[in-house]
Design an enzyme around this catalytic site. Structure first.
Site, mmCIF file in Angstrom:
data_model
loop_
_atom_site.group_PDB
_atom_site.id
_atom_site.type_symbol
_atom_site.label_atom_id
_atom_site.label_comp_id
_atom_site.label_asym_id
_atom_site.label_seq_id
_atom_site.Cartn_x
_atom_site.Cartn_y
_atom_site.Cartn_z
ATOM 1 N N HIS A 139 33.815 32.730 44.383
ATOM 2 C CA HIS A 139 33.692 33.288 45.742
ATOM 3 C C HIS A 139 32.496 32.594 46.393
ATOM 4 C CE1 HIS A 139 35.211 36.756 43.349
ATOM 5 N NE2 HIS A 139 35.836 37.138 44.437
ATOM 6 N N ASP A 197 29.178 33.905 45.287
ATOM 7 C CA ASP A 197 28.792 33.704 43.878
ATOM 8 C C ASP A 197 27.862 32.503 43.733
ATOM 9 O OD1 ASP A 197 30.815 35.583 43.421
ATOM 10 O OD2 ASP A 197 32.271 34.071 42.771
HETATM 11 C C1 XUL Z 1 38.909 41.939 41.836
HETATM 12 C C2 XUL Z 1 39.387 40.570 41.590
HETATM 13 C C3 XUL Z 1 38.692 39.494 42.339
HETATM 14 C C4 XUL Z 1 39.592 38.407 42.802
HETATM 15 C C5 XUL Z 1 38.934 37.411 43.709
HETATM 16 O O1 XUL Z 1 39.526 42.909 41.077
HETATM 17 O O2 XUL Z 1 40.244 40.345 40.787
HETATM 18 O O3 XUL Z 1 37.683 38.996 41.539
HETATM 19 O O4 XUL Z 1 40.154 37.719 41.735
HETATM 20 O O5 XUL Z 1 38.331 37.980 44.788
#
Ligand code: XUL
Ligand code: CO
Length: 438
Positions: free
Chosen positions: A99, A102
């Site tokens: 993300h 992150d």
């Molecule tokens: C949350 C989840 C996230 C997504 C990306 O449950 O799985 O980490 O994969 O935003």
């Protein structure tokens, strides 16, 4: 600089090795069902769980021992890149996912966030170029910041909507810079708590509008990754719009997004929705929408997303059966959206946990390939549907029958013979495949 001085690159040593820092099943170049294991599995490591988790929970403080903290947030962010690529290289994985938040601190303004992202992605790019490791997908975190309290693309606030758009735009810019093969939307706050104050149709239209803007922008900058929606039924939203694969497919179809969007399915999200993971994978596959997977497992006794590393061989076997049936998962992959348990707080657990997940998937692949070679499920299904090989069955499948002709047929039937499924015997034989006796 090394963060794991006592750990060498992990290599395959076979199932009998006593070395915990070795693969017992994952042998990247070994050919299984016509392709190398590496080509089948396309493993990815998740930045957020690996680099950002501190081990805290609602009842306990951070416990994870991590050695990459620097004097400033930016210094820490840079150290993380260094440590992350050491982990990727030592694990011999080809892909990673992240993300925006992150990798770089958000700072005090959007401009500062962008500057931080630019600096860190320069570093990431250098590492990618030097190692050949690739970006499976990135995404914008539009659920942690308080501004997203009431949603991002489904928000009630037009300025929040604009902010979300700015994060997605940057997400696509860095996807282009890093050659991202997919781009994910997981709508953590795209849902609602109560219909007393929620206009569902308005919110869904706005989510689709945002997705279309993302597609248009990707086309404009000449970099169009495979777009993926990641379904999840609840947590953090009470009612999430992307509840499960079927709900997300209905959304994709309603708004005409079929050409650009597939699904990123996560095992623990499936179980939260009351489905098995293989159910979700099948729903996606038969609708040509199986895009990528987030590999993990939940806990049958807990009602939330525990994101455990996948170690259940039955689950990985069923998953690999679906992936093989799908003709592979590329350009998607198998991303470990999984975190070490609070009690696994040591640095080395980051590697041990991934080794466990990779080996469980590798073994699942081998079992799935053997099942397919023996036509184990194929023959079982062919036998179960055998009555459709009859003249009547063939006529039905050729659309040659109607209610009247079938009624005429039914009137002649004296006794319908039903066949037993012997499902207990089938499950017992499956055990023998899993244990390697068949
Ligand atoms: C949350 C989840 C996230 C997504 C990306 O449950 O799985 O980490 O994969 O935003
Ligand atoms: Co996920």
């Amino acid at each position: 600089m090394t963060y794991f001085p006592n750990i060498e690159k992990i290599v395959y040593e076979g199932p009998r090795t006593k070395n915990p820092f070795a693969f017992r099943h994952y042998n990247p170049d070994e050919v299984v069902a016509g392709k190398t294991m590496k080509e089948h599995l396309r493993f990815g490591v998740a930045y957020w769980h690996t680099m950002n988790q501190d081990g805290s929970d609602p009842f306990g403080k951070p416990v994870n021992e991590r050695t990459w903290f620097g004097a400033t947030e930016m210094e820490t962010a840079k150290n993380r890149v260094e440590a992350f690529f050491e982990i990727l290289e030592k694990l011999n994985v080809e892909y990673f996912c992240f993300h925006d938040v992150d990798i770089a601190p958000e700072g005090d303004s959007l401009e500062e966030f962008y500057r931080n992202i630019d600096e860190i992605t320069d570093l990431i790019k250098e590492k990618m170029d030097a190692t050949g490791i690739k970006l499976l997908w990135n995404t914008a975190n539009m659920f942690s910041h308080p501004r997203y309290n009431n949603g991002a693309a489904s928000t009630n606030n037009a300025e929040v909507y604009a902010f979300a758009a700015a994060q997605i735009k940057k997400g696509l810019d860095i996807s282009k810079k890093l050659g991202g093969e997919n781009y994910v939307f997981w709508g953590g706050r795209e849902g609602y708590e109560t219909l007393l104050n929620t206009d569902m149709a308005f919110e869904l239209d706005n989510v689709a509008r945002m997705f279309k803007m993302a597609v248009a922008y990707a086309e404009k900058i000449g970099h169009k990754p495979q777009f993926l929606i990641e379904p999840k039924p609840k947590e953090p939203s009470k009612h999430q719009y992307d509840f499960d694969a079927a709900t997300s497919l209905q959304f994709i179809q309603k708004y005409g997004l079929e050409g650009d969007f597939k699904l990123n399915l996560e095992a623990n999200h499936a179980t939260l929705a009351g489905h098995t993971f293989e159910h979700e994978l099948t729903v996606a596959r038969i609708n040509n929408a199986l895009g990528s997977i987030d590999a993990n497992q939940g806990d049958m006794l807990l009602g939330w997303d525990t994101d455990e590393f996948p170690t259940n061989l039955y689950d990985t076997t069923f998953t690999m059966l679906e992936l093989l049936e799908n003709g592979g998962i590329a350009p998607g992959g198998i991303n470990f959206d999984a975190k070490v348990r609070r009690s696994s707080f040591a640095m080395e657990d980051l590697l041990l946990a991934h080794i466990a997940g990779m080996d469980t998937f590798a073994k699942g692949l081998k079992v799935a390939a053997r099942l397919r070679e023996d036509r184990f499920l194929e023959d079982l299904k062919a036998d179960r549907y055998a009555s459709f090989q009859s003249e009547l069955g063939q006529n039905i499948l050729a659309d040659k029958e109607d209610l009247e002709s079938l009624t005429n047929y039914a009137l002649q039937i004296e006794n319908i013979e039903l066949k037993s499924g012997h499902i207990e015997m089938v499950k017992s034989q499956l055990n023998d495949y899993i244990t390697g006796e068949l």
